[in-house]
Write a protein that holds these residues in place. Structure first.
Motif, short mmCIF file in Angstrom:
data_model
loop_
_atom_site.label_atom_id
_atom_site.label_comp_id
_atom_site.label_asym_id
_atom_site.label_seq_id
_atom_site.Cartn_x
_atom_site.Cartn_y
_atom_site.Cartn_z
N SER A 180 -17.58 109.60 -47.80
CA SER A 180 -17.63 110.16 -49.16
C SER A 180 -18.71 111.25 -49.25
CB SER A 180 -17.82 109.08 -50.22
OG SER A 180 -19.00 108.39 -49.94
N THR A 181 -19.84 111.03 -48.55
CA THR A 181 -20.89 112.07 -48.55
C THR A 181 -20.36 113.34 -47.92
OG1 THR A 181 -22.43 110.27 -48.16
CG2 THR A 181 -23.32 112.48 -47.97
N LEU A 182 -19.65 113.16 -46.78
CA LEU A 182 -19.11 114.31 -46.04
C LEU A 182 -18.16 115.11 -46.93
CD1 LEU A 182 -19.54 115.19 -43.14
CD2 LEU A 182 -17.41 114.08 -42.53
N ILE A 183 -17.28 114.40 -47.60
CA ILE A 183 -16.27 115.07 -48.43
C ILE A 183 -16.94 115.81 -49.59
CG2 ILE A 183 -14.31 114.69 -50.00
CD1 ILE A 183 -13.53 112.37 -47.99
N SER A 184 -17.89 115.14 -50.26
CA SER A 184 -18.50 115.80 -51.42
C SER A 184 -19.31 117.02 -50.98
CB SER A 184 -19.35 114.82 -52.22
OG SER A 184 -20.57 114.60 -51.57
N ALA A 201 -21.26 93.57 -39.15
CA ALA A 201 -19.99 94.28 -39.36
C ALA A 201 -19.75 94.49 -40.85
CB ALA A 201 -18.85 93.50 -38.74
N ALA A 202 -20.10 93.48 -41.64
CA ALA A 202 -19.90 93.59 -43.09
C ALA A 202 -20.77 94.70 -43.68
CB ALA A 202 -20.22 92.26 -43.76
N PHE A 203 -21.95 94.93 -43.07
CA PHE A 203 -22.82 96.02 -43.52
C PHE A 203 -22.27 97.38 -43.10
CE2 PHE A 203 -26.44 93.10 -44.29
CZ PHE A 203 -26.84 93.64 -45.49
N LEU A 204 -21.66 97.37 -41.91
CA LEU A 204 -21.18 98.64 -41.35
C LEU A 204 -20.09 99.27 -42.19
CD1 LEU A 204 -20.90 98.28 -37.49
CD2 LEU A 204 -22.07 100.06 -38.76
N LEU A 205 -19.18 98.44 -42.67
CA LEU A 205 -18.03 98.98 -43.40
C LEU A 205 -18.44 99.84 -44.60
CD1 LEU A 205 -15.44 96.11 -43.05
CD2 LEU A 205 -15.21 98.46 -42.22
N PRO A 206 -19.28 99.31 -45.51
CA PRO A 206 -19.68 100.19 -46.63
C PRO A 206 -20.41 101.44 -46.15
CG PRO A 206 -20.80 98.05 -46.77
CD PRO A 206 -19.82 97.95 -45.65
N LEU A 207 -21.16 101.32 -45.05
CA LEU A 207 -21.87 102.50 -44.52
C LEU A 207 -20.88 103.60 -44.14
CD1 LEU A 207 -24.83 101.30 -42.28
CD2 LEU A 207 -24.91 102.58 -44.42
N ILE A 208 -19.77 103.16 -43.52
CA ILE A 208 -18.75 104.13 -43.10
C ILE A 208 -18.14 104.81 -44.33
CG2 ILE A 208 -16.47 104.30 -42.04
CD1 ILE A 208 -17.50 102.24 -39.97
N PRO A 243 -18.13 101.79 -33.48
CA PRO A 243 -18.93 100.56 -33.59
C PRO A 243 -18.09 99.36 -34.01
CG PRO A 243 -19.95 102.34 -34.84
CD PRO A 243 -18.64 102.84 -34.36
N ILE A 244 -17.11 99.60 -34.87
CA ILE A 244 -16.25 98.50 -35.32
C ILE A 244 -15.37 98.01 -34.17
CG2 ILE A 244 -14.35 97.92 -36.89
CD1 ILE A 244 -16.90 98.22 -38.43
N GLN A 245 -14.85 98.99 -33.42
CA GLN A 245 -13.99 98.66 -32.27
C GLN A 245 -14.71 97.74 -31.29
OE1 GLN A 245 -11.21 100.79 -30.64
NE2 GLN A 245 -10.52 101.49 -32.62
N VAL A 246 -16.01 97.99 -31.11
CA VAL A 246 -16.76 97.21 -30.15
C VAL A 246 -16.72 95.73 -30.53
CG1 VAL A 246 -19.03 96.85 -29.09
CG2 VAL A 246 -18.23 99.16 -29.56
N PHE A 247 -16.79 95.43 -31.84
CA PHE A 247 -16.72 94.03 -32.28
C PHE A 247 -15.44 93.36 -31.80
CE2 PHE A 247 -19.57 95.40 -35.83
CZ PHE A 247 -20.61 94.58 -35.50
#
Lengths: 112, 234
Positions: free
Chosen positions: B135-139, B123-130, B175-179
């Motif tokens: 940020s990629t999408l916006i740029s 979960a800790a890895f997922l958050l920065p990925l999100i 994916p976060i919700q599933v946790f």
């Protein structure tokens, strides 16, 4: 579309049939051809025609060709291989439906 | 036969703009339709005013105006976008890419089932990925918008879907919700590992495809979907 709700379910069949005979057509041409063939009896509205064309395109029954005509781009629709097969089966389906309706509305007197 | 002039065609583009047609491909088709219909009216009455003829034709689209046409086109293009996604996804189930998919699954599965508190590390890895995803999408969107502005046109519908990563961003919280919904005693369960491993691998694939693979193939995809692009700059 049209003056009658009865035509509604047959819009895809009408489009496929026209394209089967004409090779390629653009939206406005389809509305005009239907009006001409039915002597004004059936009037396909623009709000029904384009959604139907886009749906048939998404289903892979139609493909698109663009041409430059009079300073603007024109989108022509053509039947794909799948569309050609589908137009035949849709026509058969419509003919069966018409026979059934005929039988219901005007049943032939039986001899028994 | 009297034909619509270049200025009148531009007015038609502007008219579709004003009536919420936000995609260039839909505009092109409607402009040609309206121009044909107006020219037909001129055949009977060559003196008829362009604006009057236009309003008459617009009325024929019904109370919702161009909305139904736009919506139908959106559904059709969304379907095409999903087909493109699926085509890319299938590559990850075939050799050689299937090794990457399997490795991804095994890492997640092992973390959940064998490493203590592995699910929290995940979960800790997922958050920065999100965060990276958004940020990629916006740029990317900013960059593309600038290009469209330079070309002075609206985006094509499929182009817009590629820009928005097919709107998969709206499912990113899943994916976060599933946790949150996994009870504590099941945290390192074998089946949770299998299901969650498969789900997360699937999500990873979707994000990779929508955010990187499809945008990379944008020009190729658009040229196939829109034959008219041979006359225009992408």
């Amino acid at each position: 579309m049209s003056n009658s709700k009865l035509y509604k379910g047959s819009l895809s069949t009408i489009i496929l049939q026209l394209l089967f005979k004409e090779d390629k057509m653009y939206g406005y041409e389809i509305t005009q051809r239907v009006k001409e063939l039915t002597k004004g009896e059936l009037n396909i509205t623009e709000g029904a025609l384009y959604p139907a064309l886009h749906k048939l395109e998404a289903e892979g029954l139609l493909e698109v060709e663009m041409k430059k005509v009079d300073n603007r781009l024109r989108k022509y629709y053509k039947l794909t291989q799948k569309g050609t097969t589908e137009s035949v089966s849709k026509l058969e389906e419509l003919e069966r439906f018409m026979q059934t309706m005929n039988g219901l509305i005007d049943p032939k007197p039986s001899l028994g | 036969m009297k034909k619509a002039s270049q200025e009148q065609l531009e007015r038609l583009f502007q008219f579709t703009n004003q009536h919420f047609v936000d995609y260039y491909d839909v505009q092109l088709e409607l402009v040609d339709h309206l121009a044909n219909a107006i020219e037909e009216q001129w055949q009977e009455n060559p003196e008829k005013d362009f604006e009057t003829a236009l309003q008459e034709e617009f009325k024929k689209f019904g109370v919702f105006g161009f909305l139904e046409v736009v919506e139908a086109r959106q559904i059709a293009m969304q379907k095409r976008y999903y087909q493109l996604m699926w085509k890319e996804a299938k590559e990850f189930l075939k050799l050689p890419k299937v090794f990457m998919t399997a490795a991804c699954f095994m890492i997640i599965f092992t973390m959940i089932t064998t490493i203590p508190n592995g699910i929290f590390i995940l979960a800790a890895f997922l958050l920065p990925l999100i965060v990276v995803f958004f940020s990629t999408l916006i740029s990317k969107r900013k960059k593309e918008k600038a290009i469209l502005k330079n070309n002075n046109r609206k985006p094509y519908l499929l182009e817009s879907l590629i820009l928005q990563a097919g709107q998969v961003g709206s499912y990113i919280g899943f994916p976060i919700q599933v946790f949150i919904f996994i009870p504590d005693h099941l945290m390192s369960n074998f089946w949770v590992g299998i299901i969650y491993g498969a789900l997360l691998t699937g999500f990873g694939l979707v994000f990779h495809i929508t955010l990187f693979l499809l945008p990379r193939k944008r020009d190729e995809i658009l040229r196939e979907a829109y034959p008219e692009l041979k006359w225009q700059q992408v």
